[in-house]
Enzyme design. Structure first.
Site: not given
Length: 314
Positions: A115, A118, A269
């Site tokens: 994973h 930034v 979303r």
């Protein structure tokens, strides 16, 4: 006079970073390609929210079972509770958040999940001095541990931030160990890496340079490990262990991850927020690996924060 935050420059970099990472992952996979979903945030019930993003997902590849690399640039007039809990002075302020976030779930159980993200955040209005900061990092979640992989991962991490001070790597490594920790299990998620937030100590230009150093280091940190492990033979036992351990990933992302909470609370979303979840996962009641097995060794040796760059661990 200190440099003013340049949102446009941050956005340009993040979009280019997404392109670079997706190209590298497609080249390593050799079979599958990313699909792209451009989206805008428009909600008649929340007219103060705006922005959008560019979600990219690769599925059923030869190397990567699923990889999601998303860019978003969203804004609003009032921050959600997850963002103001420790900064009450920001309540009611307009804000913008930009970031690239990715999660890679490989097919071979000997290749770790990884994973990275930034991000840049700025809040304020014309009547106040903007409050801004950078955050992000990357971490590695192996299913089977290899000391050389851990040493490589942390060496790249340390080298990436070394130009910005000798104290950053140990600080950001510890924050990563502390953050990616399942409190309800009393168990680390993986072997860590870098994690930072609320970072603006070097001024905008140098803080932004530090963010770019972290973003640019992800591919050099991860791809050599993928190349080294992707052809390792495996069978049903290793696959079952991988699916079981993926359950920990789901638990962390849904229960503890602040980015997930921020995205959902701010009207983000849902598909893009939850694209980090693995495509297949298994939950077993009260399961523990047999002592003396490679699976048990993951817990005994690798899921314990340590200095992976010390001579005895490298």
């Amino acid at each position: 006079m200190p440099a003013a935050p340049d949102v446009a420059a941050v956005k340009t970099y993040l979009l280019a970073l997404q392109d670079h990472i997706c190209s590298a992952l497609e080249a390593e996979d050799g079979a599958a390609r990313f699909i792209e979903d451009n989206w805008r945030r428009a909600d008649v019930d929340q007219p103060d929210l705006g922005g959008g993003g560019r979600s990219r997902v690769l599925t059923d590849g030869a190397v990567f079972e699923k990889a999601g690399v998303g860019f978003s640039h969203v804004f609003g007039h009032q921050l959600p509770p997850s963002a103001t809990a420790h900064r009450p002075e920001l309540v009611g302020k307009p804000w913008q958040a930009l970031g690239v976030s990715l999660v890679i779930h490989p097919r071979n159980p000997y290749v770790p999940t990884s994973h990275a993200n930034v991000r840049f955040f700025i809040a304020g209005d014309d009547a106040t001095t903007p409050v801004w900061w950078f955050g992000g990092g990357f971490d590695l979640t192996p299913y089977y541990g290899f000391e050389e992989d851990c040493a490589h991962w942390h060496q790249v991490a340390r080298d990436a931030v070394a130009p910005f001070g000798d104290d950053l790597y140990p600080q950001w490594k510890k924050r990563c160990d502390d953050y990616f920790y399942l409190k309800h299990r009393a168990e680390p998620r993986g072997i860590g890496g870098l994690f930072f937030d609320d970072f603006n100590a070097l001024g905008f230009d140098q803080s932004f340079a530090a963010l770019r150093a972290v973003g640019d280091a992800f591919i050099p940190a991860y791809m050599p490990i993928v190349a080294r492990r992707k052809a390792t033979p495996y069978g049903e036992r290793e696959r079952d262990w991988q699916l079981y351990r993926r359950g920990r990933y789901v638990e962390f992302n849904l229960v503890w991850d602040r980015g997930t909470h921020f995205g959902l609370q701010s009207g983000g979303r849902t598909e893009s927020i939850l694209m980090s979840l693995p495509p297949l996962v298994s939950f077993k009641y009260n399961y523990a690996p047999e002592p003396g097995t490679p699976e048990a060794r993951l817990h005994e040796v690798f899921l314990k924060p340590k200095d992976w760059l010390a001579p005895e661990n490298a």
